[in-house]
Design a protein around this motif. Structure first.
Motif, short mmCIF file in Angstrom:
data_model
loop_
_atom_site.label_atom_id
_atom_site.label_comp_id
_atom_site.label_asym_id
_atom_site.label_seq_id
_atom_site.Cartn_x
_atom_site.Cartn_y
_atom_site.Cartn_z
N HIS A 1 -2.94 1.75 -4.86
CA HIS A 1 -2.74 2.05 -3.52
C HIS A 1 -4.01 1.79 -2.63
O HIS A 1 -4.11 1.31 -1.49
CB HIS A 1 -2.38 3.74 -3.54
CG HIS A 1 -2.23 4.44 -2.21
ND1 HIS A 1 -1.27 4.17 -1.42
CD2 HIS A 1 -2.92 5.62 -1.60
CE1 HIS A 1 -1.44 4.94 -0.28
NE2 HIS A 1 -2.36 5.79 -0.54
N ASP B 1 -4.79 -0.97 0.29
CA ASP B 1 -5.09 -0.49 1.80
C ASP B 1 -6.43 -1.23 2.21
O ASP B 1 -6.37 -1.63 3.45
CB ASP B 1 -5.64 1.01 1.59
CG ASP B 1 -6.00 1.83 2.91
OD1 ASP B 1 -5.25 1.71 3.75
OD2 ASP B 1 -7.07 2.55 3.18
N HIS C 1 1.09 -1.01 -0.01
CA HIS C 1 -0.13 0.03 -0.06
C HIS C 1 0.87 1.29 0.04
O HIS C 1 0.81 2.09 -0.83
CB HIS C 1 -0.87 -0.12 1.26
CG HIS C 1 -1.48 1.12 1.61
ND1 HIS C 1 -2.52 2.06 0.89
CD2 HIS C 1 -1.38 2.01 2.71
CE1 HIS C 1 -2.89 3.10 1.35
NE2 HIS C 1 -2.07 3.12 2.49
#
Ligand SMILES: [Fe+2]
Length: 146
Positions: free
Chosen positions: A36, A40, A24
């Motif tokens: 990203h 997450d 991430h």
């Protein structure tokens, strides 16, 4: 033994959560915002399963491992100390999801044999979680329809 396998699952989950957070933070590429965000969500979803696994070990009357050195000993998820390029991050995460899913299935069978239905139920949820993540990753990795 069910508890031993739950300890392996706990350590492997910690390890996979750390790796997902690493990805991430460090992923790069033209689809950076989605990558990203994907890692997450992966990190958060994996991380959320840690506490229930640990508590099941306690429910079964055993102490829960809680140190990095014990997790390193017990984990079946390969640690990643480098920063791979995005495609390799996804390929590695796909493999890890398959390893986690297989472990959940093995513990499901063990829990069922020992009439630990709550644990079996939770393992079924983990199989679903990792199956769904694997589908997402396979879809990211696929470049063309055959
Ligand atoms: Fe973040």
């Amino acid at each position: 033994m069910l508890t031993d396998n739950l300890k392996v699952l706990l350590a492997s989950t910690q390890s996979f959560a750390i790796k997902s957070q690493n990805f991430h933070w460090n992923v790069e590429g033209s689809n950076f915002p989605q990558y990203h965000a994907f890692f997450d969500t992966l990190y958060n979803d994996v991380n959320e399963t840690i506490d229930p696994i640990a508590e099941y070990i306690r429910i079964l009357g055993h102490y829960t491992p809680g140190s990095l050195s014990r997790y390193t000993e017990l984990s079946i998820i390969q640690d990643q100390t480098k920063i791979p390029r995005a495609e390799l991050m996804f390929a590695e995460s796909l493999h890890d999801c398959e390893v986690m899913s297989k472990l959940a299935v093995a513990i499901f069978e063990e829990a069922t044999n020992e009439s630990q239905q709550g644990i079996a139920n939770f393992m079924a949820e983990l199989q679903d979680l990792y199956g769904k993540k694997a589908w997402f990753i396979r879809s990211v990795l696929k470049t063309e329809r055959e």
